[in-house]
Structures are given as C-alpha cells and as structure tokens.
Design a protein around this motif. Structure first.
Motif: not given
Lengths: 66, 797
Positions: B416-437
C-alpha cells in the motif's frame, strides 16, 4: 605570503591522492567488514600456509599500513 | 562447587562427562565431544590465536552426523555446482552462508583453515553478514571437502546465491561511501580556506589573496556539487519532470542558488562567498543518508537467505542406487530418494517407505503428517524419520513452494502506497518560498533598491534554507532505527516508523507466532506404583533420545544421565521400545504399547508408556502459547488496536487460542491466497495493518500489509520478506517497536515545529533586508544543530 600560491596546489595534490586511495580501498572491499579488519592485526602471521600465504600476507600488510 | 564451563563454547559442563584437551599449554575442560574435536582441529592447525583474541564464546559445536556429511557430497555433482557457482578461469567462485559465527575471530579462523587447502585460491569471510566468498579449483578438491573443513571448526557452511537486489544494495553503499569521502574531505579543505577569509574580513586581507582563496574554494567545491550532490539533484529533477515537488527540490534549489551566487561573487570579485556552507550542507545530508542506508542494508543482509529454503540437491533413484542431482533439474516422473532429516526437493507422491513429514513451514500445521505409499508430499517440507522413494509430480518452480514464492513476488508491488509526509511539507514549503523570493526580488528591484535586490533575495533563500526541515525527519528516523536495532529489532523499511503510530489493526499468525510452534508436555498422568513422575519422564526422555521426531524434542528437557534405557529400537510411525531395569518398556501409541485403545485412561492421550505390558503413564502434548502473549494482547487491546488471528490451521485449536486471548476475529484454515485477500480487505476498509507471521505461507501477505513483522525463529523466507524482524524471539518487542515509532513521531513533530517557527521569524526580517547573508548562515546552522541534537535524544531513550 606568495608561498601559498605553491603550497595550496601541493595540498590539493595530496588531497586528490588521499581520495584516490580511499576509492581504491572501497573498490577492493576493505570497508565490507570493518570488524574483521580490526582484528587482523592481532593475529600473528606465521608463514605456515605456503600456497595461499602470499595472498594472505599481502592483504594483512596493506591493512596495517595506515 | 563452581560450575565448570566448556572452554570452547562457555556452556556449563554436564556433571558426568569428562572431556579434556591441552590448549595454550593448559588442560581445558569441554562440554561435549563436538567442542573437543573442534578445539583439537584448531590446535592441530596452529590456529590457537583464535582463543586468545576472540571477543565472544563460540557456538556449541555439535558433532556432525554422518548423514549430514553424506549430504555435503550432493554439492559435488556437476549439475548442482553449475547452478550455484560461476567459473573464474579454471576456478569456480561460490558464495557460502555460514551459521554459527559469533565474532570477527571466527571469520579469521575460517579463512585460515581454508587457506591451508592448496585447492583454495582465495577466501574472504565477512563476519557482519556471515557470508564467505570462495574461489577454488574443483578439480583439486571437491566442494564437500571444503565444507567439511569448515564443519570441523564447528560452523555450518552452505552454498548461497545472493539475489540481485542485494548486489545492488552493496554497489549503492559503496557509492555512498565514496560520495561521503569526497564531500567530507573537500569540506575540510574549503573550511580551512574559509577561515583564512574570515580572519581576512576582520584584520584585512590583500585583494589578490582574497581572490586567490575564493578561486581555490570554488575549485574544491566543484567536485562536491558535481559528484556528491548528484543524488539530490537527480532526485529533484525526477520529481520536477513528474510535476511533483519533494524535499530534494528545495535542497537542490538552495545548493545551486548559493553556489551560483558564490560563483558570481568570485568571478566578478564582489559580494560574499558561501562555498563552505555548500560543502558542509552536502556532507551532513550525505552522512545522515549513509548511516540510514547502512543500517537498512545490515538488517537486510542479516535476514536474506532466501535460496536456503529452496532445496538445492536431490538424489535420483533408479531402483537400486541413488545419484545426486540438482533439485531444479527434476522433471515430472523422476523417482527420488529422500533420507531422514532431508528437505523434500519436489512435490510428488510417495512410492515406497513410511515416514512423517513436517509441513509447518508451508501450511502452518505444526503436527507432523504421516506419509505412506500413495500420499502426496510437498517440496520444502522436512522428512522426519523414514526413508522415502518419491515420484516427482511437478518441477520445483511449479511446486507448492514455487507457487508461494511466485505469489509473494506478485504481491511485492501491492505494497500500500503511503505519501511521505515530508514530501507533502516540501510541496507546501517550496511553493510559498518561491513566491516569497520572487516577490522580494521584484519589490527590491523595482521599488526599493535595484543594487541590493540580488543579495536580499539570496539572504531570504539562505536563511530559509530547508536544512532544518530536510534534516527533521531523516535524523529522527535514523536515531530511532539505531535505538531499536540495539534492542534487537531489525527494521528494513524506513516507512515502518511512519506508519506505526497510525496503526489500527494487527493480524497474527497462530502457529509459531502466538504459540511456540513445537510440542510441549501439557499433562502427564502417572499410573505406576513404584516410579514417580520425574523418573518416568526421565525414562521417556531416554527412549526419545533415539528419535528425530518433533514429539521427541518435547521430552529433551527431562533427560537425566542416570536414567538410561538399553536396547532401544525405533518403529517408524508407531513408537520406541527398550529395556529398563530388566523390564520391557514401550513408548508410543496405545496400540503399540499393547494396550486396549478403548481404555478410558488412554483414549485421549497422545503418548503412552508401558512397563512390562502394564500402563505406566500417559502424556498429553500441545503447542502452547508463548509466555508473553496473553499479557501482551491485553496491552495491545488497551492501545485500542484491533486484533485478529489469521491461520492455516483448520482445527479446534485455533478457536481455543482465540477464546483464550479474547480475540473475536478469527480466520482459520486459510491458504496463502486467502490470507492475502483477508489483509487486502482490511487495507481497503481503510485500516493501517500490521501482520506478524513466521512461515513461508505468511510471506505473501507480508507485502499486502502496511507493515510486516517476522520472528527470528521463523523461516528464512519470512525473515527475508518482512519489514521488521524481532531478533529476541519475543513478541513483547512488538510493543517496544510501536512505542519507539510513536516516540520518533513526537520528535519529528517537534523538529518540524521548530523549523517552521524559525522560518516564520526569519523570513519577514530577511525580506525587509535586515538579515545580512552572514547572519542568515549562522541562523541556518543553529536551527540545523538544534534539530539534530533533538533527534539524538532518541538514542538515549
């Protein structure tokens, strides 16, 4: 101070040699079993093994060098 | 009196035995002939250094039975050799798996012993994985001679074929080591130069030297970026191509951005350089990944002896004599001979002979199954006491064992596939970071100060550098893995710790998992007037010593040297008889003992003992629950976990175990396929499922569950396939595992909170241009350090 123009390149050369030796050690499986290599220095090398003895003393010799 | 201990294996020496031998100039005591023989071999070969330097006692060396020696010869046949080894010029290369090794000195001992054989070209024993690589000339010495030499030292070596995955793991580990070395050594160099630059900053440095040091740092950082950081950038690239964002994306972004800025600063002689930060970041990330990978590889190696279950050799029977062959080459219709104690090499039908077979590995049924002409036998089961001639019905790959292994290969991709939690956080983080930068850059460029736009944006990116975030999970997981490892819990799949805190349901196999998987005496009734229970049990043990049957093992703890039976003889499938104190004794079924089977005293007994034709005692045998199980079940239920039993056993014993443990959900009489579907149902229903098992029949469903756990006493195949192996054979460790995973989760959460909090404070300051890149680097390092030291707390827990 201009001596650093000579010394730093020499230092880099040594670093490269070090890395090359490390790569060689990894390739020749010296890191596969760290416990055994640590022990090998304790056992004395009686040349009681004519056929395979060359091979063995060679191995043990290299592990002692560093 | 002080209990004497065996010089070789350090086990207590039984009172009545007397084994002496001179080792290292002193007379030493041994517990058995096996240990003494090993010591004699060691002394004779001049290998006594082993005793001087070993760090652990050896395993007890049992004398090698003659049958086993004969079995070694089956490896000499050309067919078998071809399947197991590769040619290297004239010589053959083979991998052996060695059991009984306890420390590095054992590895040395085996190497030395084999090197003395002129036929051996090269031998290398790995004490960590208990494997031996051997290159030898089969023309000069057959393999059986070499394996025999190893068994003289008290170890058992058997041919082994490493699977592809394992070779891949080894290559990967070597690549990790090399990358780690490059980034580590280069970090030292660049850091040294950076110190020159730091001091130059304070006390003044001539522009030419500053430029020179920067150029050298750039040169030394290049291999780190191009070689050591490669896994991050390629993983980030893969994610971007799949239109995904993972944790490697912000890491790569920060690395390349910082590197590019430093490159720019070096070339145009302006601004600041951060080469040391780049190198250090790569080194630390690699270090964490290396330790985690090595721990997983060791766990894997320790349990991967898959091919050992597959029978390697067989004896072809032409009616009058046997010839060895490879089990893989058996065809339907061949006749094979199976001796007592051997693994049956193919599915087939018994032609002649009477015996019983242990099929527990395949069916979960622990009672030996009686076999007589006309009965079907299964590949992979063990022939107990008689000699059988079997007509092969299907080739090994089509046998039941082959089918189960194929089924397990199929289910491999069902995990059973599990989405790695850190990847979810990464997505959230990178999107916001790129916008802010982007916003920061445009705001400074167009409205505030175009000259500072680049450097302010850099400090935003460096300050928010995902170090802390990206280290938060892996460091905690690595520390938790190491901690659990130390307690004898091997974890081969790092996702395990992610899932366990959310666990909702546990499936248990019955035989061998909840129960001990072997007979033990549950009730003894005495009918003899003169002899007491202890003497009678000792007498039964003395008789059963002659038998290989699993029932015999139940009596072993009651053995006493003083009580000995004479003229013991074995009747296959019925029982044992002998003479004790001039009286005829018989042990076995009621009929064998000459009793009336309808006698109410013997009606429900499995084993009867008669002395001089009179009933002396009856014994009830059962497969008892492991001692720790009842209490453990209660505690697991208190954790609000749903428990279920999933067993191949169709008898009433399964229901009895379920009621005793208050487990309401019971699936009994399940084939491996039904086990898989039972678990898949639970997974579909949204449960987070853990499966605990030990048999070959459990291994397919290991992949269907989110987490699978095997016990060390289980079959090799189940240990190989499970995510977790409990080395101490104690189910109690299941609780330790769950508690450990919960602790790891708590630490990960603390780390993530800290990283988020830090970013919330630093980002506004950086955007406003208050944070110089230097301060940003210090902030970043401190938050990373905090995260790492928080994770390290897990090691002490």
């Amino acid at each position: 101070m201009s001596i650093i123009y000579v010394l730093i390149p020499i230092a880099i050369l040594f670093v490269l040699i070090g890395i090359a030796i490390f790569f060689w050690a990894v390739r020749s499986k010296q890191f596969d079993d760290l416990d055994k290599e640590g022990f090998s220095i304790l056992f004395n090398e009686k040349a009681k093994t004519p056929p395979a003895g060359n091979d063995a003393s060679h191995e043990a010799g290299t592990s002692r060098e560093p | 009196m002080l209990q004497q201990r065996c010089f070789h294996c350090h086990e207590p020496v039984p009172a009545a035995v007397d084994f002496h031998y001179d080792v290292l100039g002193q007379s030493q005591v041994f517990c058995c002939a096996g240990c003494q023989a090993v010591a004699e071999t060691i002394v004779a070969q001049g290998l006594t250094d082993y005793y001087k330097f070993r760090s652990k006692a050896a395993a007890k060396a049992n004398a090698v039975p003659e049958e086993l020696k004969a079995q070694l010869h089956s490896y000499d046949s050309a067919d078998v050799l071809q399947d197991l080894s590769q040619s290297v010029g004239d010589a053959q290369r083979i991998e052996l798996s060695v059991s009984g090794m306890s420390c590095a000195a054992c590895a040395w001992l085996i190497e030395r012993q084999l090197q003395q054989n002129p036929a051996v070209q090269r031998v290398s024993v790995n004490s960590g994985t208990a494997r031996c690589e051997l290159i030898w000339y089969p023309q000069q010495a057959p393999l059986s001679q070499i394996l025999g030499a190893v068994s003289q030292l008290g170890y058992q070596a058997s041919p082994f074929v490493a699977d592809q995955e394992e070779q891949h793991f080894q290559q990967e580990l070597n690549a990790y080591l090399k990358r780690l070395a490059v980034s580590g050594i280069m970090t030292m160099q660049v850091m040294m130069l950076a110190f020159g630059l730091y001091f130059g900053e304070f006390s003044g440095i001539e522009a030419q030297y500053e430029g020179y040091l920067r150029w050298v740092s750039l040169l030394l950082t290049l291999p780190v970026m191009a070689y050591s950081a490669l896994p991050f950038s390629s993983s980030a690239w893969r994610a971007l191509k799949a239109r995904e964002l993972n944790m490697d994306v912000p890491i790569t972004l920060a690395l390349y951005y910082t590197f590019a800025a430093s490159l720019y600063a070096t070339v145009f002689d302006t601004g600041e350089v951060y080469f040391e930060s780049v190198c250090m970041f790569v080194f630390l990330l690699q270090l964490g990944k290396f330790f985690e990978f090595r721990a997983r590889k060791q766990a894997r190696d320790a349990t991967s002896n898959l091919l050992k279950v597959m029978p390697v050799s067989a004896t072809l029977w032409d009616g009058s004599q046997g010839s060895p062959t490879s089990a893989r080459r058996l065809k339907s219709g061949d006749h094979i001979l199976v001796k007592a104690g051997e693994i049956i090499p193919a599915d087939g039908v018994v032609q002649s002979g009477i015996s019983s077979a242990d099929e527990s590995m395949l069916t979960g049924e622990y009672k030996a199954v009686a076999k007589q002409p006309g009965d079907a036998v299964l590949a992979g089961s063990i022939n107990h006491d008689g000699i059988l001639v079997v007509q092969v019905r299907s080739a090994l790959t089509e046998s039941r064992l082959g089918q189960i292994i194929a089924l397990q290969q199929q289910t491999l991709h069902q995990k059973p596939a599990l989405l790695e939690k850190t990847d979810r956080i990464a997505r959230f983080f990178v999107q916001r970071l790129l916008i802010i930068a982007t916003l920061t850059f445009s705001a400074w460029y167009f409205w505030i100060d175009p000259d500072r736009a680049f450097w302010v944006t850099l400090s935003v990116l460096v300050a928010t550098c995902p170090c802390a975030l990206s280290l938060a999970t892996p460091t905690a997981i690595t520390c938790a893995l190491a901690q659990l490892n130390r307690q004898g819990i091997l974890i081969k799949n790092q996702q395990v710790l992610d899932v366990l805190p959310q666990l909702s349901k546990i499936f248990f196999d019955k035989t061998g998992t909840l129960t001990q998987g072997r007979f033990s005496l549950s009730e003894v009734r005495v009918y003899h007037n003169a002899l007491g229970k202890t003497e009678l049990l000792a007498l039964m043990a003395a008789l059963e010593q002659q038998s290989e049957h699993p029932i015999a093992r139940a009596f072993a703890p009651y053995y006493q040297q003083a009580v000995a039976a004479e003229q013991v003889s074995l009747t296959v499938g019925a029982g044992l008889s002998g003479v004790y104190q001039q009286q005829q004794v018989r042990l076995g079924s009621a009929a064998f003992c000459g009793l009336v089977p309808t006698d109410p005293r013997v009606a429900d007994a499995q084993v009867c003992l008669s002395i001089a034709g009179e009933l002396a005692a009856t014994v009830q045998l059962s497969d008892q629950l492991r001692a720790e199980v009842p209490a453990l079940m209660q505690r697991l239920q208190a954790l609000r976990l749903k428990l279920a039993i999933l067993t191949g056993d169709a008898s009433a014993a399964a229901a009895a175990v379920a009621t005793q443990l208050h487990i309401s959900e019971l699936w009994q009489g399940c084939s491996p396929e039904q086990k898989v579907s039972a678990i898949s149902q639970a997974v579909k229903a949204g449960e987070k499922v853990l499966m605990v098992g030990d048999g070959i029949n459990d291994s397919p469903c290991f992949h269907a569950a989110h987490v699978s756990v095997a016990l060390d006493s289980g079959t090799e195949l189940s240990k190989n396939q499970a995510d977790v192996v409990l080395l101490h054979n104690n189910l109690q460790q299941l609780e330790t595992l769950i508690a450990g995973a919960r602790r790891a989760k708590r630490v990960v959460r603390q780390n993530l909170w800290w990283a988020a909090l830090y970013n919330l404070v630093i980002i506004p300051l950086a955007v406003c241009g208050f944070v110089s890149p230097y301060v940003a680097v210090i902030g970043m390092s401190c938050s990373s350090l905090l995260v790492v030291s928080n994770s390290l707390r897990l090691l002490k827990a």
